[in-house]
Design a protein around this motif. Structure first.
Motif: not given
Length: 133
Positions: A18-24, A34-35, A81-87
């Motif tokens: 899912l790196l492509c999602l984070v890259k977007s 963070l951890r 730990r988590y990347v929050h994707i905008p709703e």
């Protein structure tokens, strides 16, 4: 057309995780957990092939709820730990759009040139078939 640059390992991660999602998310404001139970909010400026993230205008909140402002901040992937994707961001169309940026068209195939030996063998075969009829 955008071409993902990096090592073969980075390209593998980009296309198979899912790196492509984070890259977007580049150019968008996000929140990272963070951890160590800290939180960072900021504008994503860059994401590399290992999911290390660079943020600008970032606010770091430690576990004791102390806030620290940073003009730029680099976060290593192993600390996330988590990347929050905008709703407001639809996930599947976003992934498809990001991956379509990097898809390369298959090169057009040229007809294979036969060697003289192959041409001569084909000619003999055709002559033999003509004699059979």
């Amino acid at each position: 057309m955008f071409k993902f640059t990096g090592t073969s390992k980075e390209k593998f991660f980009y296309h198979n995780t899912l790196l492509c999602l984070v890259k977007s998310l580049e150019g968008k404001n996000i929140t990272l957990d963070l951890r160590n139970d800290s939180t960072i909010c900021g504008l994503v400026t860059a994401v590399d092939g290992y999911m290390n993230i660079s943020l600008s205008n970032a606010v770091f909140v430690d576990p004791q709820e102390n806030e620290y402002a940073f003009e730029t901040l680099f976060v290593q992937a192993r600390n996330i730990r988590y990347v929050h994707i905008p709703e407001t961001m639809p996930i599947i169309p976003t992934i498809n759009k990001e991956l379509s940026k990097t898809r390369m068209k298959a090169p057009e195939k040229k007809p294979i040139e036969k060697s003289r030996k192959a041409k001569k063998a084909l000619q003999r075969h055709m002559e033999t078939v003509a004699l059979l009829e």
